[in-house]
Write an enzyme that holds these catalytic residues in place. Structure first.
Site, PDB file in Angstrom:
ATOM      1  N   ASP A  76       0.817  -1.210   0.000  1.00 59.09           N
ATOM      2  CA  ASP A  76       0.000   0.000   0.000  1.00 59.09           C
ATOM      3  C   ASP A  76       0.854   1.265   0.000  1.00 59.09           C
ATOM      4  O   ASP A  76       2.031   1.251   0.344  1.00 59.09           O
ATOM      5  CB  ASP A  76      -1.000  -0.002   1.159  1.00 59.09           C
ATOM      6  CG  ASP A  76      -0.338   0.056   2.515  1.00 59.09           C
ATOM      7  OD1 ASP A  76       0.292   1.088   2.803  1.00 59.09           O
ATOM      8  OD2 ASP A  76      -0.446  -0.914   3.288  1.00 59.09           O
ATOM      9  N   VAL A  77       0.225   2.357  -0.397  1.00 52.74           N
ATOM     10  CA  VAL A  77       0.964   3.579  -0.686  1.00 52.74           C
ATOM     11  C   VAL A  77       1.696   4.121   0.532  1.00 52.74           C
ATOM     12  O   VAL A  77       2.779   4.729   0.398  1.00 52.74           O
ATOM     13  CB  VAL A  77      -0.001   4.642  -1.288  1.00 52.74           C
ATOM     14  CG1 VAL A  77      -1.023   5.091  -0.267  1.00 52.74           C
ATOM     15  CG2 VAL A  77       0.766   5.833  -1.838  1.00 52.74           C
TER      16      VAL A  77
END
Length: 279
Positions: A76-77
């Site tokens: 995830d970012v």
């Protein structure tokens, strides 16, 4: 069809990679050699080939000379750490397939101080909105005044698995870094840097899904935390646990695990993260 100018009339005729093959007047392009790249993903970079929102993608950090590559799974970012990129679709698909239980290992900084009971719950599996989590391996790496660093190894891939697992027991994730995927480790690769995998790493990677899927399962037991950095977890003995063996001393280990037992120390205790989606 012709091979090096000679018309092929025998079914099953073989050709070499260096041969010129023409079908219906069009020359076939030789298959590009497989490329494997490791990258230490910075926070804010998306794990995709292209982002419709225009954010920086992991593929933007890889030299274009390496050709078209795609990320193996997701991270995830907000998370950082190891992401693999390749053009070897077959091996990538096997690494991510849930039947092979390829380990993903993370360093996770959480709020508060999870006690032994909480860690045992996390290791044995917790009911989330998309089902119960598979057994995991967790030990305390370091305790801070208001935070705790955990070493977490999971054997499945789900969206934001680590974050949701910690949220479910009341310990929000503050930082998350993937340090290994299967036998490949992040090592000393700096944030934003990339490197080509060594030939022996690629060979081991291709064998990882087979070794994780074919090993027998056997009961395991909890042990005292090794606390390599001065921290202890004080794990207790697990009950009727058939989870993955070979965890480092000090890890809590899950019960009734259907995962592999051969996850070796170091490289193979890898952790995106949860399968093809973010940890």
């Amino acid at each position: 069809m012709t091979v090096n100018g000679t018309t092929v009339t025998i079914l099953g005729t073989r050709a070499l990679p260096t041969d010129r093959i023409v079908v219906d007047g069009k020359a076939l392009r030789p298959r590009a050699p497989h490329v494997w790249v490791a990258i230490n993903k910075p926070a804010g970079v998306v794990t995709t080939a292209r982002d419709p929102e225009g954010r920086q993608a992991v593929t933007d950090l890889v030299p274009r000379a390496l050709g078209r590559l795609f990320p193996v799974g997701r991270l995830d970012v907000q998370s950082t750490g190891l992401v693999l990129l390749t053009n070897d679709g077959e091996t990538a698909a096997r690494l991510l397939h849930p039947r092979y239980h390829v380990p993903r290992r993370y360093r996770v900084k959480v709020s508060g101080a999870p006690d032994e009971a909480v860690l045992r719950r996390m290791c044995r599996g917790i009911r989330l909105d998309d089902g119960r989590t598979a057994p995991a391996r967790i030990h305390v790496e370091k305790k801070l005044p208001t935070k705790t660093w955990l070493d977490v190894t999971v054997f499945e891939g789900r969206s934001h698995l680590i974050r949701r697992l910690c949220d479910a027991v009341g310990h929000r994730v503050d930082k998350l870094e993937r340090v290994a995927l299967g036998p490949v480790e992040l090592g000393r690769l700096r944030r934003g840097e990339t490197r080509l995998l060594e030939p022996n790493e690629v060979t081991t990677l291709r064998r990882a899904h087979r070794s994780q899927n074919t090993t027998d399962r056997a009961p395991i037991r909890g042990a005292k935390s090794r606390g390599p950095r001065g921290a202890t977890s004080g794990a207790s003995r697990g009950a009727k646990d058939s989870g993955p063996r070979g965890a480092t001393s000090g890890g809590f280990r899950g019960a009734k695990d259907r995962g592999p037992r051969s996850a070796t120390s170091g490289a193979s205790r890898g952790a995106k993260d949860s399968g093809p989606r973010g940890a």
